[in-house]
Write a protein that holds these residues in place. Structure first.
Motif, PDB file in Angstrom:
ATOM      1  N   UNK A  13       0.829  -1.206   0.000  1.00 35.31           N
ATOM      2  CA  UNK A  13       0.000   0.000   0.000  1.00 35.31           C
ATOM      3  C   UNK A  13       0.862   1.254   0.000  1.00 35.31           C
ATOM      4  N   UNK A  14       1.876   1.269   0.868  1.00 34.81           N
ATOM      5  CA  UNK A  14       2.771   2.425   0.925  1.00 34.81           C
ATOM      6  C   UNK A  14       3.600   2.560  -0.351  1.00 34.81           C
ATOM      7  N   UNK A  15       3.957   1.435  -0.947  1.00 31.09           N
ATOM      8  CA  UNK A  15       4.671   1.468  -2.221  1.00 31.09           C
ATOM      9  C   UNK A  15       3.806   2.130  -3.291  1.00 31.09           C
ATOM     10  N   UNK A  16       2.550   1.717  -3.395  1.00 32.86           N
ATOM     11  CA  UNK A  16       1.652   2.332  -4.384  1.00 32.86           C
ATOM     12  C   UNK A  16       1.444   3.818  -4.090  1.00 32.86           C
ATOM     13  N   UNK A  17       1.262   4.147  -2.824  1.00 31.29           N
ATOM     14  CA  UNK A  17       1.064   5.545  -2.466  1.00 31.29           C
ATOM     15  C   UNK A  17       2.284   6.377  -2.851  1.00 31.29           C
ATOM     16  N   UNK A  18       3.477   5.871  -2.565  1.00 28.43           N
ATOM     17  CA  UNK A  18       4.685   6.625  -2.875  1.00 28.43           C
ATOM     18  C   UNK A  18       4.899   6.761  -4.382  1.00 28.43           C
ATOM     19  N   UNK A  19       4.441   5.781  -5.152  1.00 28.62           N
ATOM     20  CA  UNK A  19       4.492   5.915  -6.612  1.00 28.62           C
ATOM     21  C   UNK A  19       3.544   7.022  -7.057  1.00 28.62           C
ATOM     22  N   UNK A  20       2.328   7.005  -6.519  1.00 28.18           N
ATOM     23  CA  UNK A  20       1.344   8.018  -6.888  1.00 28.18           C
ATOM     24  C   UNK A  20       1.825   9.427  -6.533  1.00 28.18           C
ATOM     25  N   UNK A  28      11.339   3.227  -3.245  1.00 28.73           N
ATOM     26  CA  UNK A  28      12.431   2.238  -3.242  1.00 28.73           C
ATOM     27  C   UNK A  28      12.576   1.579  -1.871  1.00 28.73           C
ATOM     28  N   UNK A  29      12.354   2.343  -0.819  1.00 27.97           N
ATOM     29  CA  UNK A  29      12.409   1.777   0.532  1.00 27.97           C
ATOM     30  C   UNK A  29      11.312   0.725   0.718  1.00 27.97           C
ATOM     31  N   UNK A  30      10.097   1.045   0.307  1.00 25.55           N
ATOM     32  CA  UNK A  30       8.983   0.093   0.422  1.00 25.55           C
ATOM     33  C   UNK A  30       9.168  -1.081  -0.537  1.00 25.55           C
ATOM     34  N   UNK A  31       9.708  -0.801  -1.713  1.00 32.30           N
ATOM     35  CA  UNK A  31       9.935  -1.851  -2.712  1.00 32.30           C
ATOM     36  C   UNK A  31      10.868  -2.931  -2.158  1.00 32.30           C
ATOM     37  N   UNK A  32      11.864  -2.527  -1.391  1.00 30.49           N
ATOM     38  CA  UNK A  32      12.853  -3.471  -0.872  1.00 30.49           C
ATOM     39  C   UNK A  32      12.233  -4.513   0.060  1.00 30.49           C
ATOM     40  N   UNK A  33      11.038  -4.241   0.583  1.00 31.33           N
ATOM     41  CA  UNK A  33      10.412  -5.186   1.522  1.00 31.33           C
ATOM     42  C   UNK A  33       9.246  -5.948   0.902  1.00 31.33           C
ATOM     43  N   UNK A  34       9.045  -5.832  -0.407  1.00 29.65           N
ATOM     44  CA  UNK A  34       7.907  -6.494  -1.057  1.00 29.65           C
ATOM     45  C   UNK A  34       8.223  -7.944  -1.404  1.00 29.65           C
ATOM     46  N   UNK A  35       7.167  -8.757  -1.473  1.00 25.35           N
ATOM     47  CA  UNK A  35       7.321 -10.169  -1.820  1.00 25.35           C
ATOM     48  C   UNK A  35       7.563 -10.380  -3.314  1.00 25.35           C
ATOM     49  N   UNK A  36       7.088  -9.471  -4.139  1.00 27.80           N
ATOM     50  CA  UNK A  36       7.214  -9.601  -5.600  1.00 27.80           C
ATOM     51  C   UNK A  36       7.945  -8.365  -6.149  1.00 27.80           C
ATOM     52  N   UNK A  37       9.265  -8.302  -5.960  1.00 24.92           N
ATOM     53  CA  UNK A  37       9.990  -7.084  -6.327  1.00 24.92           C
ATOM     54  C   UNK A  37      10.035  -6.818  -7.827  1.00 24.92           C
ATOM     55  N   UNK A  38      10.190  -7.846  -8.643  1.00 27.83           N
ATOM     56  CA  UNK A  38      10.284  -7.625 -10.082  1.00 27.83           C
ATOM     57  C   UNK A  38       8.957  -7.115 -10.624  1.00 27.83           C
ATOM     58  N   UNK A  41       8.284  -3.507  -9.440  1.00 25.76           N
ATOM     59  CA  UNK A  41       9.062  -2.471 -10.119  1.00 25.76           C
ATOM     60  C   UNK A  41       8.618  -2.302 -11.570  1.00 25.76           C
ATOM     61  N   UNK A  42       8.204  -3.396 -12.215  1.00 25.42           N
ATOM     62  CA  UNK A  42       7.660  -3.270 -13.572  1.00 25.42           C
ATOM     63  C   UNK A  42       6.337  -2.508 -13.562  1.00 25.42           C
ATOM     64  N   UNK A  43       5.538  -2.729 -12.521  1.00 28.29           N
ATOM     65  CA  UNK A  43       4.293  -1.975 -12.373  1.00 28.29           C
ATOM     66  C   UNK A  43       4.586  -0.484 -12.242  1.00 28.29           C
ATOM     67  N   UNK A  44       5.556  -0.129 -11.407  1.00 24.99           N
ATOM     68  CA  UNK A  44       5.915   1.279 -11.230  1.00 24.99           C
ATOM     69  C   UNK A  44       6.392   1.883 -12.549  1.00 24.99           C
ATOM     70  N   UNK A  45       7.245   1.168 -13.269  1.00 19.74           N
ATOM     71  CA  UNK A  45       7.736   1.669 -14.552  1.00 19.74           C
ATOM     72  C   UNK A  45       6.586   1.860 -15.545  1.00 19.74           C
TER      73      UNK A  45
END
Length: 147
Positions: A13-20, A28-38, A41-45
């Motif tokens: 949730x925080x990863x999506x919020x920080x992207x928005x 990147x901080x939230x991304x480092x703790x996600x279960x599906x990093x690839x 990150x492709x979603x963010x791109x």
């Protein structure tokens, strides 16, 4: 879909919020703790590239979004290449695993939708070969014709 996204936990949730909010450091901080990093990150791109094409976006914001897309695509490439070095088959399975969140799309699908050409070129050649050839792939047949 938001209910399903929240099921992935507060870090997602925080990863999506920080992207928005275009907060790259926090993303990147939230991304480092996600279960599906690839896939994340492709979603963010993909999101940054799509948003940069929207009308009424200021040129400097568009440039920033494109730069952030490149950062997240590079991170996806790095993680996927590490996975390939560790276990090629598991890395291929991870690329083709359907997401329960994004309408059953795979990481390859997200890369295609987000125009992540570098990721597709460096990480997805085997996955695309298997998609096109399926059971007819010469190295996956059981007749023993190929080494």
């Amino acid at each position: 879909w938001w209910f399903e996204a929240s099921a992935l936990g507060p870090n997602f949730d925080l990863f999506l919020w920080s992207i928005l909010m275009m907060r790259q450091d926090m993303a990147l901080l939230m991304w480092a703790s996600l279960d599906v990093p690839v896939r994340s990150s492709l979603l963010a791109a993909a999101l940054y590239r799509k948003w940069s094409l929207l009308p009424n976006i200021k040129p400097h914001v568009q440039t920033g979004m494109r730069e952030l897309a490149v950062v997240f695509e590079t991170v996806a490439v790095d993680v996927q290449l590490i996975a390939v070095r560790h276990d090629t088959n598991a890395a291929l399975v991870a690329l083709e695993r359907k997401s329960r969140l994004w309408k059953g799309q795979t990481a390859v699908d997200l890369a295609l939708m987000g125009q992540s050409d570098t990721f597709l070129e460096k990480c997805c050649s085997n996955a695309l070969d298997y998609r096109w050839s399926g059971d007819l792939h010469p190295y996956n047949q059981s007749l023993g014709l190929y080494p």
